[in-house]
Design a protein around this motif. Sequence first.
Motif, PDB file in Angstrom:
ATOM      1  N   LEU A 174     -14.986  16.696   6.256  1.00  0.00           N
ATOM      2  CA  LEU A 174     -15.087  15.438   6.018  1.00  0.00           C
ATOM      3  C   LEU A 174     -13.507  14.761   5.857  1.00  0.00           C
ATOM      4  O   LEU A 174     -12.618  15.614   5.217  1.00  0.00           O
ATOM      5  CB  LEU A 174     -15.993  15.090   4.699  1.00  0.00           C
ATOM      6  N   PHE A 175     -13.172  13.737   6.548  1.00  0.00           N
ATOM      7  CA  PHE A 175     -11.723  13.292   6.022  1.00  0.00           C
ATOM      8  C   PHE A 175     -11.954  11.737   6.060  1.00  0.00           C
ATOM      9  O   PHE A 175     -12.740  11.052   6.529  1.00  0.00           O
ATOM     10  CB  PHE A 175     -10.945  13.340   7.464  1.00  0.00           C
ATOM     11  N   VAL A 176     -11.463  11.393   4.590  1.00  0.00           N
ATOM     12  CA  VAL A 176     -11.294  10.039   4.253  1.00  0.00           C
ATOM     13  C   VAL A 176      -9.690   9.775   4.494  1.00  0.00           C
ATOM     14  O   VAL A 176      -8.725  10.252   3.951  1.00  0.00           O
ATOM     15  CB  VAL A 176     -11.518   9.856   2.847  1.00  0.00           C
ATOM     16  N   LEU A 177      -9.474   8.801   5.488  1.00  0.00           N
ATOM     17  CA  LEU A 177      -8.378   8.404   5.979  1.00  0.00           C
ATOM     18  C   LEU A 177      -7.951   7.081   5.448  1.00  0.00           C
ATOM     19  O   LEU A 177      -8.361   5.811   5.848  1.00  0.00           O
ATOM     20  CB  LEU A 177      -8.054   8.244   7.499  1.00  0.00           C
ATOM     21  N   SER A 178      -7.267   6.861   4.367  1.00  0.00           N
ATOM     22  CA  SER A 178      -7.005   5.599   3.563  1.00  0.00           C
ATOM     23  C   SER A 178      -5.728   4.850   4.215  1.00  0.00           C
ATOM     24  O   SER A 178      -4.450   5.540   4.255  1.00  0.00           O
ATOM     25  CB  SER A 178      -7.043   5.943   2.059  1.00  0.00           C
ATOM     26  N   ASP A 179      -5.931   3.674   4.233  1.00  0.00           N
ATOM     27  CA  ASP A 179      -4.951   2.668   4.358  1.00  0.00           C
ATOM     28  C   ASP A 179      -4.829   1.569   3.456  1.00  0.00           C
ATOM     29  O   ASP A 179      -4.056   0.472   3.551  1.00  0.00           O
ATOM     30  CB  ASP A 179      -5.215   1.775   5.868  1.00  0.00           C
ATOM     31  N   THR A 180      -5.531   1.822   2.356  1.00  0.00           N
ATOM     32  CA  THR A 180      -5.559   1.005   1.092  1.00  0.00           C
ATOM     33  C   THR A 180      -4.335   0.718   0.603  1.00  0.00           C
ATOM     34  O   THR A 180      -3.444   1.593   0.285  1.00  0.00           O
ATOM     35  CB  THR A 180      -6.600   1.646   0.334  1.00  0.00           C
ATOM     36  N   ASN A 181      -4.055  -0.592   0.288  1.00  0.00           N
ATOM     37  CA  ASN A 181      -2.398  -1.029  -0.219  1.00  0.00           C
ATOM     38  C   ASN A 181      -2.748  -1.806  -1.499  1.00  0.00           C
ATOM     39  O   ASN A 181      -1.681  -2.495  -1.841  1.00  0.00           O
ATOM     40  CB  ASN A 181      -1.832  -1.775   0.815  1.00  0.00           C
ATOM     41  N   LYS A 182      -3.781  -2.008  -2.059  1.00  0.00           N
ATOM     42  CA  LYS A 182      -4.170  -2.438  -3.208  1.00  0.00           C
ATOM     43  C   LYS A 182      -4.336  -1.474  -4.371  1.00  0.00           C
ATOM     44  O   LYS A 182      -5.265  -0.627  -4.391  1.00  0.00           O
ATOM     45  CB  LYS A 182      -5.205  -3.718  -3.344  1.00  0.00           C
ATOM     46  N   ALA A 183      -3.306  -1.606  -5.258  1.00  0.00           N
ATOM     47  CA  ALA A 183      -3.338  -0.411  -6.468  1.00  0.00           C
ATOM     48  C   ALA A 183      -4.523  -0.305  -7.166  1.00  0.00           C
ATOM     49  O   ALA A 183      -5.209   0.882  -7.076  1.00  0.00           O
ATOM     50  CB  ALA A 183      -2.388  -0.871  -7.539  1.00  0.00           C
ATOM     51  N   PRO A 184      -5.589  -1.338  -7.611  1.00  0.00           N
ATOM     52  CA  PRO A 184      -6.900  -0.985  -8.246  1.00  0.00           C
ATOM     53  C   PRO A 184      -7.462  -0.346  -7.383  1.00  0.00           C
ATOM     54  O   PRO A 184      -8.580   0.578  -7.694  1.00  0.00           O
ATOM     55  CB  PRO A 184      -7.281  -2.563  -8.564  1.00  0.00           C
ATOM     56  N   ALA A 185      -7.863  -0.927  -6.101  1.00  0.00           N
ATOM     57  CA  ALA A 185      -8.806  -0.350  -5.047  1.00  0.00           C
ATOM     58  C   ALA A 185      -8.357   1.323  -4.695  1.00  0.00           C
ATOM     59  O   ALA A 185      -9.044   1.709  -4.515  1.00  0.00           O
ATOM     60  CB  ALA A 185      -8.606  -1.127  -3.832  1.00  0.00           C
ATOM     61  N   LEU A 186      -7.092   1.365  -4.604  1.00  0.00           N
ATOM     62  CA  LEU A 186      -6.497   2.867  -4.348  1.00  0.00           C
ATOM     63  C   LEU A 186      -7.021   3.683  -5.501  1.00  0.00           C
ATOM     64  O   LEU A 186      -7.442   4.947  -5.149  1.00  0.00           O
ATOM     65  CB  LEU A 186      -4.946   2.790  -4.270  1.00  0.00           C
ATOM     66  N   MET A 187      -6.988   3.208  -6.515  1.00  0.00           N
ATOM     67  CA  MET A 187      -7.121   3.987  -7.819  1.00  0.00           C
ATOM     68  C   MET A 187      -8.625   4.243  -7.859  1.00  0.00           C
ATOM     69  O   MET A 187      -9.228   5.616  -8.107  1.00  0.00           O
ATOM     70  CB  MET A 187      -6.910   3.539  -9.256  1.00  0.00           C
ATOM     71  N   THR A 188      -9.440   3.360  -7.404  1.00  0.00           N
ATOM     72  CA  THR A 188     -10.862   3.823  -7.493  1.00  0.00           C
ATOM     73  C   THR A 188     -11.392   4.538  -6.293  1.00  0.00           C
ATOM     74  O   THR A 188     -12.161   5.464  -6.719  1.00  0.00           O
ATOM     75  CB  THR A 188     -11.627   2.290  -7.358  1.00  0.00           C
ATOM     76  N   GLU A 189     -10.673   4.299  -5.269  1.00  0.00           N
ATOM     77  CA  GLU A 189     -10.976   5.099  -4.131  1.00  0.00           C
ATOM     78  C   GLU A 189     -10.704   6.478  -4.487  1.00  0.00           C
ATOM     79  O   GLU A 189     -11.423   7.378  -3.851  1.00  0.00           O
ATOM     80  CB  GLU A 189     -10.008   4.722  -3.145  1.00  0.00           C
ATOM     81  N   GLN A 190      -9.409   6.904  -4.864  1.00  0.00           N
ATOM     82  CA  GLN A 190      -9.230   8.330  -5.093  1.00  0.00           C
ATOM     83  C   GLN A 190      -9.898   8.997  -6.190  1.00  0.00           C
ATOM     84  O   GLN A 190     -10.333  10.153  -6.275  1.00  0.00           O
ATOM     85  CB  GLN A 190      -7.511   8.563  -5.435  1.00  0.00           C
ATOM     86  N   ALA A 191     -10.391   8.155  -7.180  1.00  0.00           N
ATOM     87  CA  ALA A 191     -11.530   8.742  -8.443  1.00  0.00           C
ATOM     88  C   ALA A 191     -12.718   9.087  -7.565  1.00  0.00           C
ATOM     89  O   ALA A 191     -13.340   9.973  -7.784  1.00  0.00           O
ATOM     90  CB  ALA A 191     -11.507   7.584  -9.420  1.00  0.00           C
ATOM     91  N   ALA A 192     -13.313   8.282  -6.682  1.00  0.00           N
ATOM     92  CA  ALA A 192     -14.510   8.360  -5.978  1.00  0.00           C
ATOM     93  C   ALA A 192     -14.291   9.750  -4.979  1.00  0.00           C
ATOM     94  O   ALA A 192     -15.501  10.352  -5.021  1.00  0.00           O
ATOM     95  CB  ALA A 192     -14.822   6.886  -5.327  1.00  0.00           C
ATOM     96  N   PHE A 193     -13.122   9.790  -4.538  1.00  0.00           N
ATOM     97  CA  PHE A 193     -13.245  10.718  -3.529  1.00  0.00           C
ATOM     98  C   PHE A 193     -13.408  12.232  -4.407  1.00  0.00           C
ATOM     99  O   PHE A 193     -13.740  13.186  -3.963  1.00  0.00           O
ATOM    100  CB  PHE A 193     -11.960  10.715  -2.616  1.00  0.00           C
ATOM    101  N   ALA A 194     -12.488  12.117  -5.651  1.00  0.00           N
ATOM    102  CA  ALA A 194     -12.688  13.316  -6.352  1.00  0.00           C
ATOM    103  C   ALA A 194     -13.935  13.746  -6.824  1.00  0.00           C
ATOM    104  O   ALA A 194     -14.327  14.933  -6.767  1.00  0.00           O
ATOM    105  CB  ALA A 194     -11.553  13.148  -7.730  1.00  0.00           C
ATOM    106  N   GLY A 195     -14.848  12.604  -7.014  1.00  0.00           N
ATOM    107  CA  GLY A 195     -16.224  13.059  -7.355  1.00  0.00           C
ATOM    108  C   GLY A 195     -17.034  13.585  -6.026  1.00  0.00           C
ATOM    109  O   GLY A 195     -17.615  14.393  -6.267  1.00  0.00           O
TER     110      GLY A 195
END
Length: 617
Positions: A174-195
């Motif tokens: 599985l690969f999550v390929l992030s182009d997210t450029n908003k800090a709050p969204a990026l933080m949530t995204e990486q936390a969700a991926f950790a889980g």
Amino acid sequence: MNRLALRSEEFLAGAEDYGVSDWIPDEAPLSMPTQNFDDSVIVAPVRTTPARIALRRWLLVAMTVTLTGLAALTPWILYSRHGFDRLEVMGFGLFLVLIASISCWFSNAAIGLWVLTTNREQDDLDFSPHPPAPQTRTALLMPLYNEDAHTALGRLAKIDAGLARLGVSDAFDLFVLSDTNKAPALMTEQAAFAGLRLRAHSQAFYRHREKNTEKKAGNITDWVRRFGGAYEFMVVLDADSTMAGETLLRLVDAMERNPRIGLIQTAPVIVKASTLFARVSQFSVRLYGRVAAAGLAWWTGSEGSYWGHNAILRTQAFAEASGLPHLEGKRPFGGHILSHDVVETPPTLTDFIRREHRWCQGNLQHMALLFSPGLSFASRTQLFMGVLAYVASALWFSALVTGLAIELQYPVDWSSFFYFLNPQFSPFMLASLLSGVLLMGPKVMGAALVLSRPRERRAFGGGKRVVSGMMAEIAMSAILAPILMVANTVSVVKIMSGQDAGWHAQQRDADGITWGDAFRSMRWQMGAGLAFVAALSFRPDLICFFVPIVGPLLLSPVIAVWTSRRASGVAFARRGWLVTPSGDEESAAPMVIHGPARPNPLADDAKVRALRALQNA
């Protein structure tokens, strides 16, 4: 801002303690050269093209020309009685283009219905009902751009669970390929991926780009050039994609047994729609989509368009052929080539119009590629059809204006006002009936297919619900059509005048829009409606003919608000309207899945605290 900065520092520290460096695998570079359409001349059809593909295409052309000729016969006779003037020539020309496109779509659907009713949809590629375990490695790619990470990765977790149930997790990464450029969204995204990574059965990786060069196409290109060499196949997903494990196994098996095939795509359907607007799209794609897709696949063969996601691609072949060049000039027609997915459903009419503006720019940009020698005729045809999908709205609007201008030359005739109360068989009625058949035919064909299959009919809630749903969808589509006509016309004008649509994160879930947003978004529709009313004041006898156009335009803010609400969608469902099979209504799976997990990478309390900090960030 200071609090956000502190949270970011805590987040990054926690991420480093957790081991973010392990989120990226060892690189396996793969060359993906930039193509030059002027030099890459195709000298022979692709070998995987089905037999007698030319005959299939000539059949489509013959059906389209025949239906266009029959529909055009009546206006030709009516206009030629007293000779064509300039406005009539313009009106007839616009009618020919529009009726030809409608005839082509009808013919495509008729072919698709024949393919499906005779069980020929797998004649060109035999899928195994019980495929063996894969012998190759496949990467599942989910690009993200400022998305709702928990919902998107919840879908990815559901796919992972399906593969685990079949015992083939080791064959997929599985690969999550992030182009997210908003800090709050990026933080949530990486936390969700950790889980997700903690509980995933397949290996899960995450890559974030600081600069989203070339947008989604560039995101996929970056992965291919960095990691593509390690995988025989890649499956491209979208943030709102989900796929059954059985489907993935069949796709991989078909690719392994057919080494000359470079891409196999599914026919995506829309699921989990909640607002009334989204439910209309969901029902139409679910009921009618297969017929259109089967017809398209039958005559395009191996030269069909890639729809954007839920498809498996041979990584090496993709790298060799799909490096997109930059077009000369400035945006909106120059720069990198835009790409988009064919099946997406924003939850509201206003979100849909914003997305259509971006898609319109991408399709109009493809006009520069129509005469490139490196493309086959079938590819050119599909690019042209994509352009026409948006230009047709401007042509329809022009045809209405031209037709009204022609009628304004004549005095008021109240007999036409009462025509609908006392219809008579005439060439006009014949042309109207034929046009109605061509417009409604693909919808009726899709419904007829479901009604002819007892299991599918029961899944939709029975024949009565299929028919009532079809009638509700036709009514809603008729209401929305003039609004979208004006919206697409405005988009075409803006883009042709040099305005760039940009790239914004898509809203995939909503419940209602404000009245202020509705009036602002629908100002062009209301303006067009008032202009038609002003013109009709000189020919009030034509009101009956223009009410289906002018009414929705004047009421467009009300329609936008009404269709944006989940309560409206629920109300339709309670009446048995726009109901799809029950599996389509399931909510997104929770991100934490049940079942045996991979070995826990957290070996001490400090890392456990780091993970909790990530998930609570």
